[in-house]
Every structure is written in structure tokens, then in C-alpha cells.
Design an enzyme around this catalytic site. Structure first.
Site, PDB file in Angstrom:
ATOM      1  NE  ARG A  14       4.648   1.772  -0.917  1.00  0.00           N
ATOM      2  CZ  ARG A  14       5.507   1.657   0.071  1.00  0.00           C
ATOM      3  NH1 ARG A  14       6.717   2.142  -0.053  1.00  0.00           N
ATOM      4  NH2 ARG A  14       5.172   1.059   1.198  1.00  0.00           N
ATOM      5  CB  CYS A  18      -0.867   0.030   1.233  1.00  0.00           C
ATOM      6  SG  CYS A  18      -1.843  -1.469   1.429  1.00  0.00           S
ATOM      7  CG  HIS A  54      20.593 -36.539  -8.073  1.00  0.00           C
ATOM      8  ND1 HIS A  54      21.077 -37.813  -7.891  1.00  0.00           N
ATOM      9  CD2 HIS A  54      21.677 -35.745  -8.241  1.00  0.00           C
ATOM     10  CE1 HIS A  54      22.407 -37.785  -7.932  1.00  0.00           C
ATOM     11  NE2 HIS A  54      22.790 -36.538  -8.147  1.00  0.00           N
ATOM     12  CE  LYS A  61      14.547 -10.093 -10.870  1.00  0.00           C
ATOM     13  NZ  LYS A  61      15.105  -9.512  -9.703  1.00  0.00           N
ATOM     14  CG  ASN A  76       1.594  -0.203   4.214  1.00  0.00           C
ATOM     15  OD1 ASN A  76       1.280  -1.372   4.042  1.00  0.00           O
ATOM     16  ND2 ASN A  76       2.765   0.281   3.836  1.00  0.00           N
ATOM     17  N   GLY A  77      -0.423  -2.203   6.276  1.00  0.00           N
ATOM     18  CA  GLY A  77      -0.123  -3.191   7.306  1.00  0.00           C
ATOM     19  C   GLY A  77      -1.337  -4.043   7.596  1.00  0.00           C
ATOM     20  CD1 TRP A  86      -0.144  -5.561  -3.819  1.00  0.00           C
ATOM     21  CD2 TRP A  86      -0.131  -6.520  -1.807  1.00  0.00           C
ATOM     22  NE1 TRP A  86       0.386  -6.812  -3.961  1.00  0.00           N
ATOM     23  CE2 TRP A  86       0.403  -7.425  -2.739  1.00  0.00           C
ATOM     24  CE3 TRP A  86      -0.232  -6.917  -0.474  1.00  0.00           C
ATOM     25  CZ2 TRP A  86       0.850  -8.696  -2.389  1.00  0.00           C
ATOM     26  CZ3 TRP A  86       0.212  -8.183  -0.120  1.00  0.00           C
ATOM     27  CH2 TRP A  86       0.751  -9.054  -1.069  1.00  0.00           C
ATOM     28  CD  GLU A 120      10.120  -9.994  -9.478  1.00  0.00           C
ATOM     29  OE1 GLU A 120      11.280 -10.270  -9.844  1.00  0.00           O
ATOM     30  OE2 GLU A 120       9.887  -9.254  -8.520  1.00  0.00           O
ATOM     31  CD  GLU A 148      17.826 -11.929  -8.972  1.00  0.00           C
ATOM     32  OE1 GLU A 148      17.310 -12.579  -8.064  1.00  0.00           O
ATOM     33  OE2 GLU A 148      17.400 -10.808  -9.297  1.00  0.00           O
ATOM     34  CE  LYS A 195      11.882  -2.061  -5.890  1.00  0.00           C
ATOM     35  NZ  LYS A 195      12.662  -3.103  -6.601  1.00  0.00           N
TER      36      LYS A 195
HETATM   37  C1  AGP Z   1      12.883  -9.048  -6.727  1.00  0.00           C
HETATM   38  O1  AGP Z   1      12.800  -8.815  -8.060  1.00  0.00           O
HETATM   39  C2  AGP Z   1      11.680  -8.984  -5.936  1.00  0.00           C
HETATM   40  N1  AGP Z   1      10.803  -7.982  -6.296  1.00  0.00           N
HETATM   41  C3  AGP Z   1      11.719  -9.392  -4.486  1.00  0.00           C
HETATM   42  O2  AGP Z   1      12.139 -10.712  -4.466  1.00  0.00           O
HETATM   43  C4  AGP Z   1      12.565  -8.568  -3.490  1.00  0.00           C
HETATM   44  O3  AGP Z   1      13.916  -8.733  -3.760  1.00  0.00           O
HETATM   45  C5  AGP Z   1      12.223  -9.006  -2.063  1.00  0.00           C
HETATM   46  O4  AGP Z   1      10.870  -8.738  -1.820  1.00  0.00           O
HETATM   47  C6  AGP Z   1      13.080  -8.370  -1.012  1.00  0.00           C
HETATM   48  O5  AGP Z   1      12.948  -6.990  -1.004  1.00  0.00           O
HETATM   49  P1  AGP Z   1      13.976  -6.077  -0.231  1.00  0.00           P
HETATM   50  O6  AGP Z   1      15.302  -6.228  -0.900  1.00  0.00           O
HETATM   51  O7  AGP Z   1      13.415  -4.703  -0.340  1.00  0.00           O
HETATM   52  O8  AGP Z   1      14.007  -6.572   1.183  1.00  0.00           O
END
Ligand code: AGP
Length: 607
Positions: free
Chosen positions: A27, A2, A503, A484, A100-101, A74, A487, A480, A602
Site C-alpha cells: 500500500r 497507511c 504546437h 507507468k 488511516n486518513g 504513509w 511512476e 498510460e 496503492k
Molecule cells: C497506477 O499505476 C497508479 N498507481 C494510480 O494512478 C492508480 O491507478 C490511481 O491511484 C487510482 O487508483 P484506483 O484505481 O484504486 O482508484
């Protein structure tokens, strides 16, 4: 997660809120809303979907007010909809709240205090507005304190009251917020980009503090409503850094920014062949740590996997890397001989903050690797290494990941150097490699390189599953790369330590499962070459990320993308760049919404 914007002052609050909320879109959100005070009424407008829906809805209303609170939601409790969108109001319509929360005890609060009231949403937040009405004693401030006393959970709350329309009240517990100081105006937002157009003077809110925003300034009070002195900070980010600057997406812009931000991460930290940070650790202190935990989430966790290899190799301290959401629930063995390193771009990830607090509670020193100055993680850690990546707006992290790796290389060298280890030659090679990184990375991002990757990405357009394989540091990069891709392109992707395929997972490999193999590390080259041949024998199409000049691999894979030769140990920083670009172009060719992928946020400020 949020986004919150609140404003009181000489401008039209509606304009400030809409502008600020647009800067917080990154966000992640599914609906938005604003509340203003007009006369003795709180007026609320909300809309499901993108902010533009709200803008269209209110366009002809010509709303004006000097005070307002706005929100991008969100969903956590209740599906995305107009009625679940914030702000929420009290039954008499006098109070409006954005949040937010999560208010964890909201059902209990409903039963205990609000059994006869009618609720118009499924949210936990609405109880806060109703409680404000219920507890109101003629003083907005005192009433907020009473409400806070019964709330459990995490929250950033911003509230207005039609009967006291000369102020906004805000408070936080575990969810971030920043205050902006203006001339005849005051601002509050969940993140800095919402403030940049108006002010650079800001204050960070600590847990349990109550902020009273008026046109004349901001007063911070404690639980007893006594005024607290607060340090004013200057925001260093330039407004342009949070704009797309001609790029089609923030993600692409941030990939291109990498050579520049690499320089910033390194700047001022290498002196006469030695690494220096803002803190100074004695040999005695470093030697007192017989174990290191690296704790993080998502991409930051993947950065931690590289950090483990770097620190173990250079400083010979055993390192365990843990997912933050698992860490504190499994009673890790922590004491004063354990250093806990938390890695977080935002510095606000709820699980990582919780892990940090668990570590401190158990007597550990905590070191933060983070991007955001003044974030909870930066404030609560004993030592901080800023990655200086600048604002990262795209939900998919790119430049934060690579600068986290650089920070870890510097840290590995630093720990070894402070311990007086006799691997000076290796440390010097790594520092030299790091210093060359920015220029070498710059040479990669040519039009021809992008075209080559774009073409490869077109081949993945209709894939259902893609495997990434690698060994050692190449495996960390594979993890990674696969995160990506899934995502932002919504293609199912998995990363495997290549030797592990046979395996079990090899059963899934066919001519319909493309494989991306990272084969940059010399020490494991023969092994990965065999693993590639195993998947080729099952007719998988293989794209290999190779070192420039590697003619051998080209003979047995379908396609290669090269990275410039650099010290093998530092190569992950370069090897991940083509993977970032493959994800970007695959998502683009599939028509996905790149900067704000579905369901994701985000900054993940709920556990
Ligand atoms: C990465 O592309 C993501 N959006 C996500 O995994 C992110 O790295 C994770 O939520 C951790 O966020 P931070 O680095 O702000 O703690």
C-alpha cells in the site's frame, strides 16, 4: 496508504501484526509500529523506514500479548520518523491509536480540549489518543463515541485501552477496513491480504459503525451503542494470489497474469452474441441517459479515456472523462439524465468515492467498474461491473488497467444492445476480438519478446525525458505508458497526441529525448507516420509499437516492437503490454524499487 492490522485472540498478537503488516507493505509506507497490552501497560514500538527495521528493533524483546494494533504509515502530517509513526498514545499511556486518513480539525481540537497537554509527534492522530484519555468515563465504548462526535475528516481508527484489555475498538469514516472472524480470535485490517493467512470469513464496516473485537467474536454497534446485525462474507481470493509465486516482483507477475484474468473478466458475460451483467438495464433506462461522465484517477482515468471512445462509438451517448479530484469542485452539470461511471481498482480511492457521492446527491445513477468486492465504491453504486483481476499488489497498475478496458468494451456493447442500435455486426466483431484476447495475449509473453523489450529498456537507462506519442486510442495508451514509466523508473515522461507536438512540445525534441510511438490504429496510421518523421527530423531515437507484419514503419524508425494483429478497436489491451514491460525493465535496470515506488501508495484514501 497507511496499513492497519489489529488482533485479539489465542495467538501472539505480535506475530499476527507483523505478518499482516508485511502483506500491506504494497500500500506504500514510510514507517511502522505496533502497540500491545502487557499487564496494565500499553507497550509501543516503532521504527522509521521498512517493516524490517521494526522487526529488527523488537527481535530480542520477545514480546508476547493476546492483543495488539499495528500500523504502516504513509506520511501526511509530519515527516516520516520514529516519533511520527503510529501507534500514538495518550499522555497517561493508557490508550493507543492507529489511524488511516486525516483528522481535519486536529489543531482546533488541540486548542479546545488539550491546550495544556504535551504532544510527542507532529501528527493529527495523536489528538485522538489524548482525547480518549480526556473523555474517558470508565467505558471505553462510550468514550470512543464521544471522541468521534468531535472529529472531522476521514478516518479508519483502531484503538486499545490498557484498562479494558479484553477488547479492540474500531470505527471508520471514508477510510476502508475489513473485519476477520476467527475461532477464539478476531482480526481487523485495512485490506484483505492481511487476513488471508488466518480466515476467509469477513465483515465490512459501514460509515459510523463501532466495532468491538474480543476473543469471543465481533460486535457491531451504531452511534447509540445498539447492536447491529451484519452480513458475513467469504473472501474468494486465494492466499497464493497475493504472493509473488516465484516472480521477482509483483508487477511482473501481474503483467503475466493478464491472459488468465482476461478470461475471468469475460467469463459468463457473453451469451449468444449478447452481453449480460449482474444488472439488467431496460432500453427506456439507457435511453434516458443523454450524457455519461466517467470519473476516475490515474490509471483508472486513462482506462476511462478508452471507455469514452468505446461507448461513444458503440452506443452513441456523449461521454466526458473527468479526473475525480477535479470533478466535484467544478459543479458539474448532473441530473437524472446523466449516468456517472466511476472506475477504481481499489474501490476506495477517496477522490473517486467523493465524486460518486456528488453524483448520487444530484440524482444520477452511478455505475462502478472496480476490482474489490465489498469496497466503498461497489457498495454505494447502483450497478457494479467487477473486473475480476484478483489482488493487484504492485503499486503500478497493470492487470487492473487492461481488465478495466475489457469491462468497458463489454459495457459499450451492452449499452448499444440494450438501446437496440443497428450496429450488430460491429458488436459481434468486438465480442469475437475480446474472446480471442486471452489466447493472443498469452502468445506475446515469450522469452524472446521479453529479451527484446529488456534490450530496448537498457537504452533508456540514462534518459532524462521520454516522450510517448499516439493518436486516437493509441494516444490513450501513450498516456498510460508514460504514467507507468515515470511512476516506477522516475524518468520524466510525457504523452502527447502526436498531432499536437508541433504546437509547442516539438521544441523539446532532440537526439537526447527518446520517443516511443504507438502506431497500431489503422485509421490514423498515415498521420502518426508523418508525426514520427517530424521527431526523426529532430534526431530523436524512435521506438514504435506496431502491428505484426507492419513492414512500412520499420523503414523509418530505429526500432519496433510488434503486437499480434487483432480487431483495431480492441488492440489497446494488447498495445499497452509492451509499454508495461518497458517501464518494468527500465525501472529494473535503474535499480528502482519496483513494487513500492517512492512517495506513492496503492490505495489513495485521502483527498
Ligand atoms: C497506477 O499505476 C497508479 N498507481 C494510480 O494512478 C492508480 O491507478 C490511481 O491511484 C487510482 O487508483 P484506483 O484505481 O484504486 O482508484
Amino acid at each position: 496508504m497507511c496499513g492497519i492490522v489489529g488482533y485479539i485472540g489465542k495467538r501472539n498478537a505480535v506475530d499476527v501484526m507483523l505478518q499482516g503488516l508485511s502483506k500491506l507493505e504494497y500500500r506504500g509506507y514510510d514507517s511502522s509500529g505496533i502497540a500491545i497490552v502487557q499487564g496494565s501497560e500499553v507497550l509501543v514500538n516503532k521504527a522509521e523506514g521498512k517493516l524490517v527495521n521494526l522487526q529488527n528493533k523488537i527481535e530480542d524483546l520477545h514480546l508476547e500479548s493476546s492483543i495488539g494494533i499495528g500500523h504502516t504509515r504513509w506520511a501526511t502530517h509530519g515527516r516520516p520518523s520514529d516519533y511520527n509513526a503510529h501507534p500514538h498514545t495518550s499522555q497517561n499511556g493508557k490508550f493507543a491509536v492507529v489511524h488511516n486518513g486525516i483528522v481535519e480539525n486536529y489543531l482546533r481540537l488541540k486548542e479546545t480540549y488539550l491546550a495544556d497537554e504535551v504532544f510527542t509527534s507532529e501528527t493529527d492522530t495523536e489528538v485522538v489518543a489524548h482525547l480518549l484519555e480526556k473523555f474517558y468515563n470508565g467505558s471505553f465504548e462510550e468514550t470512543v463515541v464521544k471522541v468521534l462526535d468531535v472529529l472531522e475528516g476521514a478516518y479508519a481508527l483502531v484503538m486499545i485501552c490498557a484498562d479494558e484489555s479484553d477488547k479492540i475498538i474500531a470505527c471508520r469514516k471514508d477510510s476502508p477496513m475489513v473485519l476477520g472472524i476467527g475461532d477464539g480470535e478476531s482480526f481487523i485490517a485495512s485490506d484483505v491480504p492481511a487476513l488471508l493467512a488466518y480466515t476467509r470469513e469477513c465483515m465490512y464496516i459501514e460509515q459510523g459503525e463501532l466495532c468491538v473485537l474480543t476473543q469471543d467474536g465481533i460486535t457491531i454497534k451504531n452511534h447509540a451503542l445498539e447492536v447491529i446485525d451484519k452480513e458475513v462474507h467469504t473472501i474468494e481470493w486465494d492466499a497464493e494470489a497475493a504472493e509473488k509465486d516465484g516472480y521477482e516482483h509483483f508487477m511482473l507477475k501481474e503483467i503475466f497474469e493478464q491472459p488468465t484474468v482476461f478470461k475471468k473478466t469475460i467469463a459468463g458475460r457473453i451469451h449468444g452474441g449478447e452481453v449480460q451483467f449482474d444488472f439488467d438495464l431496460s432500453a427506456e433506462q439507457v435511453n434516458s441517459w443523454n450524457k455519461i461522465y466517467i470519473v476516475a484517477c490515474g490509471t483508472a482515468y486513462h482506462a476511462g479515456l478508452v471507455g469514452k471512445a468505446v461507448i461513444e462509438k458503440l452506443a452513441r451517448i456523449p461521454v466526458e472523462v473527468e479526473i475525480a479530484s477535479e470533478f466535484r469542485y467544478r459543479e458539474p452539470m448532473l441530473d437524472e439524465h446523466t449516468l456517472v461511471i466511476v472506475i477504481s481498482q481499489s474501490g476506495e480511492t477517496a477522490d473517486t468515492v467523493a465524486a460518486l457521492r456528488e453524483a448520487k446527491k444530484n440524482g444520477c445513477k452511478v455505475m462502478a467498474v472496480t476490482n474489490v468486492v465489498g469496497s466503498a465504491i461497489a457498495r454505494e453504486s447502483d450497478y457494479v461491473i467487477y473486473i475480476w483481476a484478483g489482488p493487484e499488489i504492485s503499486v503500478a497498475s497493470t492487470k487492473a488497467y487492461t481488465t478495466m478496458l475489457i469491462a468497458e468494451y463489454l459495457l459499450g456493447v451492452y449499452l448499444a444492445q440494450q438501446k437496440g442500435m443497428d450496429n450488430g455486426a460491429l458488436r459481434a466483431e468486438i465480442l469475437e476480438g475480446l474472446q480471442h484476447l486471452p489466447d493472443i495475449a498469452e502468445t506475446m509473453l515469450t522469452d524472446a519478446y521479453l529479451e527484446q523489450i529488456q534490450k530496448a529498456a537498457e537504452g533508456y537507462k540514462d534518459a532524462n525525458d521520454i516522450f510517448f506519442i499516439g493518436r486516437g486510442l493509441d494516444w490513450a495508451i501513450a498516456l498510460e505508458g508514460s504514467l507507468k514509466l515515470k511512476e516506477i523508473s522516475y524518468i520524466h515522461a510525457e504523452a502527447y497526441a502526436a498531432g499536437e507536438l508541433k504546437h509547442g512540445t516539438l521544441a523539446l525534441v532532440t537526439d537526447e529525448t527518446p520517443v516511443i510511438a504507438i502506431c497500431v490504429q489503422d485509421a490514423t496510421y498515415d498521420k502518426i507516420a508523418s508525426n514520427i518523421k517530424e521527431v526523426k527530423a529532430r534526431e530523436a531515437n524512435v521506438l514504435a509499437i506496431i502491428n505484426e507484419g507492419d513492414e512500412e514503419t520499420q523503414k523509418f524508425v530505429d526500432e519496433t516492437i510488434a503486437i499480434p494483429r487483432i480487431h483495431n478497436f480492441v488492440a489497446p489491451v494488447l498495445a499497452v503490454i509492451p509499454l508495461q514491460l518497458i517501464s518494468y525493465y527500465t525501472a529494473k535496470v535503474r535499480g528502482c524499487e519496483i513494487d513500492q515506488p517512492r512517495n506513492l501508495a496503492k490505495s489513495v484514501t485521502v483527498e
